[in-house]
Design a protein around this motif. Structure first.
Motif, short mmCIF file in Angstrom:
data_model
loop_
_atom_site.label_atom_id
_atom_site.label_comp_id
_atom_site.label_asym_id
_atom_site.label_seq_id
_atom_site.Cartn_x
_atom_site.Cartn_y
_atom_site.Cartn_z
N THR A 23 -122.80 8.60 60.56
CA THR A 23 -123.60 9.79 60.21
C THR A 23 -124.01 10.54 61.47
N THR A 38 -115.81 12.96 67.92
CA THR A 38 -114.85 12.91 66.82
C THR A 38 -114.13 11.57 66.80
N GLY A 43 -120.79 12.16 62.76
CA GLY A 43 -120.43 13.22 61.82
C GLY A 43 -121.32 14.44 61.98
N ALA A 44 -122.62 14.19 62.21
CA ALA A 44 -123.55 15.31 62.43
C ALA A 44 -123.19 16.07 63.69
N GLN A 45 -122.77 15.36 64.74
CA GLN A 45 -122.40 16.04 65.98
C GLN A 45 -121.10 16.83 65.80
N VAL A 46 -120.18 16.29 65.02
CA VAL A 46 -118.96 17.04 64.72
C VAL A 46 -119.30 18.35 64.02
N LEU A 47 -120.19 18.29 63.04
CA LEU A 47 -120.56 19.50 62.28
C LEU A 47 -121.29 20.51 63.17
N MET A 48 -122.01 20.02 64.17
CA MET A 48 -122.72 20.93 65.08
C MET A 48 -121.76 21.80 65.88
N HIS A 49 -120.54 21.31 66.12
CA HIS A 49 -119.58 22.02 66.99
C HIS A 49 -118.31 22.41 66.24
N ILE A 50 -118.36 22.44 64.93
CA ILE A 50 -117.13 22.64 64.16
C ILE A 50 -116.77 24.11 63.99
#
Length: 214
Positions: free
Chosen positions: A105, A133, A108-115
């Motif tokens: 989680t 990632t 995943g949150a860090q991926v969404l921050m830079h997606i």
């Protein structure tokens, strides 16, 4: 006339001994722990060789990797003292799953921050993917691997594998020492980045401990 009775003495069935699948189950626990340590070791290359400072979320992901490795490490440590019960085996892999799920989680949150383009992402990339990632992928694979071990508890339960296999007994000490080394080194890295401050910058550009010292 006194009646005589004949007592029947029953001996407990001998405890099951470890077979090939049980030894492989314990070897897999070693592979899991060392795999998590190797993943963090790759992150150390980015940090100490390429001079890319990890952010707080990156460090949090490392901690959950170490916590996930702690589960099978408990199985390995128990195997050095004797037979590993099904409950101990399940508890170890349960810890691995819960820690990996929480770690996923965070990554995943860090991926969404830079997606969202044109966000370049944080720090460098490996084969086109940033380390957070790769961390998300690692956590998901770890959950799958640990879950398979739980499903195959009867076949993979180590039993007395370490006691009957000198190689497994020697490997236990080495694997646990490697995990301890990464736990200590990660704590030192966190301290150097944060120093004596309550919070670490979201985008660190130096080791705060040395910055304050000099």
């Amino acid at each position: 006339m006194n009646a005589t009775t004949t007592a029947t003495v029953t001996t407990p069935a001998s405890a099951p001994r470890a077979g090939l699948s049980n030894r492989l189950g314990l070897w897999f626990a070693h592979a899991y722990v060392l795999g998590m340590c190797a993943t963090i070791g790759g992150a150390y290359i980015f940090q100490f060789v390429l001079w890319e400072y990890p952010c707080p979320m990156c460090l949090l992901q490392r901690m959950f990797m170490l916590l996930s490795a702690l589960g099978p490490a408990m199985i390995i440590a128990r195997s050095r003292k004797g037979s590993v019960t099904a409950a101990e085996f399940a508890s170890g892999w349960g810890i691995a799953i819960v820690s990996a799920l929480i770690g996923s989680t965070v990554s995943g949150a860090q991926v969404l921050m830079h997606i969202v383009p044109p966000d370049p992402g944080y720090a460098g990339a490996l084969f086109g993917l940033h380390l957070y990632t790769w961390a998300a992928i690692t956590f998901l694979v770890a959950v799958l691997a640990a879950a398979v071990n739980l499903v195959l508890t009867h076949q993979a339960q180590p039993l007395d594998a370490a006691r009957t296999s000198p190689a497994l007994h020697r490997a236990a000490g080495l694997t646990l020492a490697v995990l301890a080394l990464f736990v200590v080194s990660n704590l030192v890295a966190c301290f150097l980045l944060q120093g004596f401050h309550w919070q670490m910058p979201g985008d660190p550009t130096s080791y705060q401990f040395f910055t304050d010292l000099f």
